[in-house]
Design a protein around this motif. Structure first.
Motif: not given
Length: 294
Positions: A127-131, A193-197, A273-275, A279-283
């Motif tokens: 939830v923190l990532v999505i928000g 993408v940048f959030l995941g990086l 984008t969802v994919a 990944f960010s939610c997993y990471r």
């Protein structure tokens, strides 16, 4: 962040009560990110990158205020604006603005040693990532959408009645809607993408530079690899095609893909984008707070 509000009624259980709580928490996070980004010195250069073309077009309108309303010149300026969108906003301004905003969402809190506060609240890390992601996206979309509107106004209002007719009764509004959609989707794609990086690399500048290079060379890569590029989807949404002026070498190297409809491009980029966001939610579940120097 108000820990009491973020943790409000965590005992609501499962099902409908749970997603309502998550929605409230996401809304709070979006408002928090917007307040932390709007009208702050740290984001001043983002405004500069977004509104630089607006300033140029405003000066252009003043200098050429007395020019006659010419259909050929109107078409030329329409292509100029398409070039500004394709080569400046999508590939430079929007790209680097997203790099600045989204890599700082969590990395900034680690640098400022405040990341443990949201991690200690009764908020799921996903939830923190999505928000935070939606808050950053809302800021970038608002700034660049306002800039596109400003460019559109200064470009066509200088033609007087002919310009207003083009905007209000011709293809102008449709083109404007397409450009605003491109800004929104580009912000989501680049931002994810940048959030995941930022959750993988301590210093996301190097992978960001590699991603910039990737976006530049994807036209010469096999078709299936082009689907991993944000600009691949965006280029199918542009309402105005520019005259072909590329070199013969680039024309030979560029791998042509089959025609892609606008709806397919939108769905494809949203899926991309969802994919990346998944990944960010997993990471984020693997992140440990150490506050060690980068």
């Amino acid at each position: 962040m108000n820990s009491g509000e973020m943790a409000a009624r965590p005992q609501l259980g499962t099902g409908e009560a749970s997603w309502r709580l998550w929605a409230r928490q996401i809304g709070m996070l979006v408002r928090q990110e917007m307040r932390g980004s709007l009208f702050t010195r740290r984001r001043a250069w983002v405004y500069l990158m977004a509104f630089a073309p607006v300033l140029i077009l405003a000066i252009h309108r003043v200098v050429h205020a007395s020019r006659p309303a010419d259909a050929e010149m109107l078409q030329q300026d329409t292509e100029v604006f398409a070039g500004i969108m394709q080569f400046y906003y999508v590939r430079l301004g929007l790209f680097f603005a997203c790099m600045s905003i989204f890599t700082w969402l969590f990395r900034g809190e680690m640098v400022e040693r405040t990341l443990h506060f949201p991690f200690l609240t009764a908020v799921r890390r996903e939830v923190l990532v999505i928000g935070k992601f939606l808050g950053g996206a809302a800021f970038v979309i608002a700034v660049f959408a306002a800039a596109v509107l400003g460019c559109f106004y200064f470009l066509y209002s200088g033609f007087g009645a002919a310009g207003w007719a083009y905007m209000l009764h011709g293809p102008g509004l449709g083109q404007l809607g397409a450009y605003l959609l491109i800004v929104a989707l580009g912000s989501l794609g680049y931002g994810a993408v940048f959030l995941g990086l930022s959750l993988v690399f301590r210093n996301p500048i190097v992978p960001g530079a590699l991603f910039f290079g990737w976006e530049a060379v994807t036209p010469v890569l096999p078709g299936w690899l082009q689907f991993l590029s944000v600009t691949f989807y965006l280029k199918h949404l542009f309402p105005v095609s520019l005259p072909s002026s590329g070199s013969v070498v680039m024309a030979i190297l560029t791998v042509a893909t089959g025609p892609v409809s606008g709806s397919t491009a939108v769905v494809g980029l949203l899926s991309f984008t969802v994919a990346a966001l998944a990944f960010s939610c997993y990471r984020i579940r693997k992140i440990e707070i150490t506050y060690t120097p980068d």
